[in-house]
Each structure stands twice: as structure tokens, then as C-alpha cells.
Design a protein around this motif. Structure first.
Motif, PDB file in Angstrom:
ATOM      1  N   UNK A 275       3.481 -46.467 -11.276  1.00  0.00           N
ATOM      2  CA  UNK A 275       3.952 -47.552 -10.243  1.00  0.00           C
ATOM      3  C   UNK A 275       3.276 -48.457  -9.817  1.00  0.00           C
ATOM      4  N   UNK A 276       2.127 -47.910  -8.978  1.00  0.00           N
ATOM      5  CA  UNK A 276       0.589 -48.922  -8.895  1.00  0.00           C
ATOM      6  C   UNK A 276       0.127 -49.327  -9.906  1.00  0.00           C
ATOM      7  N   UNK A 277       0.094 -48.532 -11.304  1.00  0.00           N
ATOM      8  CA  UNK A 277      -0.845 -49.766 -12.185  1.00  0.00           C
ATOM      9  C   UNK A 277       0.233 -50.223 -13.413  1.00  0.00           C
ATOM     10  N   UNK A 278       1.424 -50.493 -12.775  1.00  0.00           N
ATOM     11  CA  UNK A 278       2.647 -51.544 -13.034  1.00  0.00           C
ATOM     12  C   UNK A 278       3.617 -51.459 -13.918  1.00  0.00           C
ATOM     13  N   UNK A 279       3.241 -49.919 -14.105  1.00  0.00           N
ATOM     14  CA  UNK A 279       4.249 -49.359 -15.244  1.00  0.00           C
ATOM     15  C   UNK A 279       5.358 -49.063 -14.516  1.00  0.00           C
ATOM     16  N   UNK A 280       6.624 -49.179 -15.680  1.00  0.00           N
ATOM     17  CA  UNK A 280       7.954 -49.416 -15.111  1.00  0.00           C
ATOM     18  C   UNK A 280       8.933 -47.611 -15.602  1.00  0.00           C
ATOM     19  N   UNK A 281       9.659 -47.785 -14.185  1.00  0.00           N
ATOM     20  CA  UNK A 281      10.596 -47.006 -14.731  1.00  0.00           C
ATOM     21  C   UNK A 281       9.919 -45.431 -14.563  1.00  0.00           C
ATOM     22  N   UNK A 282       8.883 -45.472 -14.372  1.00  0.00           N
ATOM     23  CA  UNK A 282       8.477 -43.709 -14.322  1.00  0.00           C
ATOM     24  C   UNK A 282       9.081 -42.551 -13.894  1.00  0.00           C
ATOM     25  N   UNK A 283       9.716 -42.033 -14.487  1.00  0.00           N
ATOM     26  CA  UNK A 283      10.105 -40.047 -14.331  1.00  0.00           C
ATOM     27  C   UNK A 283       9.494 -38.987 -15.000  1.00  0.00           C
ATOM     28  N   UNK A 284       9.902 -38.434 -13.473  1.00  0.00           N
ATOM     29  CA  UNK A 284       8.644 -37.140 -14.432  1.00  0.00           C
ATOM     30  C   UNK A 284       9.456 -35.411 -14.735  1.00  0.00           C
ATOM     31  N   UNK A 285       8.905 -35.336 -15.572  1.00  0.00           N
ATOM     32  CA  UNK A 285       9.606 -34.078 -16.009  1.00  0.00           C
ATOM     33  C   UNK A 285       8.556 -32.898 -15.954  1.00  0.00           C
ATOM     34  N   UNK A 286       9.013 -31.566 -15.021  1.00  0.00           N
ATOM     35  CA  UNK A 286       8.666 -30.949 -14.794  1.00  0.00           C
ATOM     36  C   UNK A 286       7.014 -30.747 -13.750  1.00  0.00           C
ATOM     37  N   UNK A 287       6.152 -29.708 -13.624  1.00  0.00           N
ATOM     38  CA  UNK A 287       5.168 -29.987 -12.907  1.00  0.00           C
ATOM     39  C   UNK A 287       3.715 -30.424 -13.895  1.00  0.00           C
ATOM     40  N   UNK A 288       3.864 -30.474 -15.137  1.00  0.00           N
ATOM     41  CA  UNK A 288       2.822 -29.542 -15.401  1.00  0.00           C
ATOM     42  C   UNK A 288       2.368 -31.206 -16.075  1.00  0.00           C
ATOM     43  N   UNK A 289       3.041 -32.410 -15.502  1.00  0.00           N
ATOM     44  CA  UNK A 289       2.085 -33.650 -15.577  1.00  0.00           C
ATOM     45  C   UNK A 289       2.998 -34.164 -16.973  1.00  0.00           C
ATOM     46  N   UNK A 290       4.121 -34.402 -17.714  1.00  0.00           N
ATOM     47  CA  UNK A 290       4.245 -35.020 -18.409  1.00  0.00           C
ATOM     48  C   UNK A 290       5.373 -36.280 -17.804  1.00  0.00           C
ATOM     49  N   UNK A 291       5.199 -37.628 -17.897  1.00  0.00           N
ATOM     50  CA  UNK A 291       5.331 -38.749 -17.629  1.00  0.00           C
ATOM     51  C   UNK A 291       5.878 -39.845 -17.896  1.00  0.00           C
ATOM     52  N   UNK A 292       7.666 -40.213 -18.457  1.00  0.00           N
ATOM     53  CA  UNK A 292       7.973 -41.069 -19.401  1.00  0.00           C
ATOM     54  C   UNK A 292       7.805 -42.586 -18.436  1.00  0.00           C
ATOM     55  N   UNK A 293       7.197 -43.497 -19.213  1.00  0.00           N
ATOM     56  CA  UNK A 293       7.280 -44.499 -18.560  1.00  0.00           C
ATOM     57  C   UNK A 293       7.312 -45.768 -19.859  1.00  0.00           C
ATOM     58  N   UNK A 294       7.518 -47.306 -19.100  1.00  0.00           N
ATOM     59  CA  UNK A 294       7.774 -48.283 -19.367  1.00  0.00           C
ATOM     60  C   UNK A 294       6.389 -49.224 -19.116  1.00  0.00           C
ATOM     61  N   UNK A 295       5.737 -50.241 -20.309  1.00  0.00           N
ATOM     62  CA  UNK A 295       4.765 -51.084 -19.471  1.00  0.00           C
ATOM     63  C   UNK A 295       4.249 -51.695 -21.256  1.00  0.00           C
ATOM     64  N   UNK A 296       4.220 -53.212 -20.791  1.00  0.00           N
ATOM     65  CA  UNK A 296       3.196 -54.595 -21.609  1.00  0.00           C
ATOM     66  C   UNK A 296       1.889 -54.266 -21.991  1.00  0.00           C
ATOM     67  N   UNK A 297       1.581 -53.463 -21.459  1.00  0.00           N
ATOM     68  CA  UNK A 297      -0.132 -53.061 -21.478  1.00  0.00           C
ATOM     69  C   UNK A 297      -0.209 -52.410 -23.030  1.00  0.00           C
ATOM     70  N   UNK A 298      -1.662 -52.855 -23.367  1.00  0.00           N
ATOM     71  CA  UNK A 298      -1.984 -52.478 -24.633  1.00  0.00           C
ATOM     72  C   UNK A 298      -1.768 -50.993 -25.054  1.00  0.00           C
ATOM     73  N   UNK A 299      -1.893 -50.574 -26.136  1.00  0.00           N
ATOM     74  CA  UNK A 299      -2.092 -48.790 -25.583  1.00  0.00           C
ATOM     75  C   UNK A 299      -3.224 -47.518 -25.950  1.00  0.00           C
ATOM     76  N   UNK A 300      -4.139 -48.894 -26.369  1.00  0.00           N
ATOM     77  CA  UNK A 300      -5.614 -48.714 -26.565  1.00  0.00           C
ATOM     78  C   UNK A 300      -5.934 -48.727 -24.305  1.00  0.00           C
ATOM     79  N   UNK A 301      -5.137 -49.033 -23.673  1.00  0.00           N
ATOM     80  CA  UNK A 301      -5.693 -49.606 -23.015  1.00  0.00           C
ATOM     81  C   UNK A 301      -5.120 -48.150 -21.580  1.00  0.00           C
ATOM     82  N   UNK A 302      -4.073 -47.957 -21.976  1.00  0.00           N
ATOM     83  CA  UNK A 302      -3.078 -47.030 -20.735  1.00  0.00           C
ATOM     84  C   UNK A 302      -3.392 -45.792 -20.713  1.00  0.00           C
ATOM     85  N   UNK A 303      -4.568 -45.597 -21.530  1.00  0.00           N
ATOM     86  CA  UNK A 303      -4.537 -43.799 -21.298  1.00  0.00           C
ATOM     87  C   UNK A 303      -6.101 -43.797 -20.100  1.00  0.00           C
ATOM     88  N   UNK A 304      -7.044 -44.601 -20.508  1.00  0.00           N
ATOM     89  CA  UNK A 304      -8.172 -44.762 -19.685  1.00  0.00           C
ATOM     90  C   UNK A 304      -7.447 -45.134 -17.711  1.00  0.00           C
TER      91      UNK A 304
END
Length: 182
Positions: free
Chosen positions: A29-58
């Protein structure tokens, strides 16, 4: 606005590199990603963004490093990519086979598409073990005859042989993530 899933490697395993999912959601949320949803404790996060795909991971990796002081490899896929993955498993021949196979199927997400040469090097192990795998683009479909934790087809194996970061989820998790992204 595009929907993505991020898959984090090596958090909350054996009590190490602990990140609470509510805290991870807050980072997104602080990164500006919208509607983050987590699934189980292993770090799976669904979210929405307009940020360029090649910048998201970094952005995600940097935010986790700043907050926790350790590096966490992050791999992302779009909703379309995950749904394609779900329908492309070469080890599920027919719907009736699906239930029997489910506990033996896994997916290793790769950071990059490996070279043909590196795939050939990795495939050399199949002659020595009963487990099977097939690399399709940036994903490795894995069939383990026994339990995954006893397989030689680990994240470390794929990272070493395919020369890219990797993280694995069982097929039940893939099915649930695809359902959540619908």
C-alpha cells in the motif's frame, strides 16, 4: 491498471526471515499498489498498479530490504500469465487425473527465461531421478514422485542450473491464486 501477483522467496521458512502478511500488505500500500491481497504466509501478494512491469520487482525488494534489513527475491506475473500457467501444466493430461496428481505437482517461478543451453544442463538430472520437470518460458512445471521436500528439484537446483532466481509453490496454491485473481 493491471493485476499482478508477486511471489516472494524464502520468507517465513523455519521461523527465519519473518514477515507478517499484514505488514507486507502495508508495504505494498505504501508503494502505491492498489487492493493488495495476501494468500498464506509464504509471500504471495495480488495487487494492482500502473507502474511499469520492469520496475515493480525492484521497488518491492528495496522496500523489504529497507524495512527488514534482508534481501528477498521477488518474482511477478500478470493475471493473464498466471491463468495461462494454470491451464498449461503438461503433467495434467485429463481432468480425472488432476485429483490424483495434485499432491505431486509444483510450479517453480523463474525470474527470467533460461537459455536453451542451461535448460539442457538442468535436464541431465532427470536421468538420475524419478521426478520430472518441464520448463515453459519463465516457469518450471514439476512432478515429484514422492514428497517435494525430498526432491532434488529445489529452488537452489534451478537457480544454479538455469542461472536465474526461482521460487516454488505447490499446485494447490497455484489453483487458489488463479481463483483469487479471477
Amino acid at each position: 491498471m493491471k493485476t499482478y501477483i508477486s511471489i516472494l522467496r524464502g520468507i517465513n521458512v523455519g521461523g527465519k526471515r519473518k514477515i507478517l502478511m499484514k505488514d507486507l500488505k502495508e508495504i505494498y500500500q505504501n508503494l502505491g499498489f492498489r487492493n493488495p491481497v495476501t494468500y498464506i504466509q509464504s509471500g504471495n501478494v495480488i495487487f494492482e498498479t500502473d507502474i511499469e512491469e520492469n520496475k515493480i520487482t525492484k521497488k518491492i525488494e528495496q522496500a523489504i530490504l529497507e524495512k527488514y534489513g534482508f534481501e528477498v527475491p521477488v518474482i511477478i506475473r500478470t493475471r493473464e500469465e498466471l491463468l495461462k500457467i494454470q491451464s498449461s501444466n503438461p503433467f495434467i493430461q485429463a481432468e480425472k487425473d488432476k485429483l490424483e496428481l495434485l499432491n505431486h505437482l509444483h510450479l517453480t517461478f523463474l525470474g527470467d527465461i533460461p537459455t536453451t543451453e542451461n535448460i539442457a544442463k538442468a535436464e541431465e538430472i532427470e536421468e538420475k531421478i524419478n521426478d520430472k520437470f518441464e520448463v515453459i518460458e519463465k516457469d518450471v512445471f514439476v512432478f515429484c514422485e514422492g514428497k517435494y521436500h525430498t526432491s532434488k528439484l529445489t529452488n537452489n537446483f534451478f537457480e544454479k542450473k538455469l542461472k536465474t532466481k526461482a521460487t516454488t509453490r505447490n499446485w494447490k496454491t497455484i489453483e487458489k491464486l488463479a481463483e483469487l485473481m479471477q
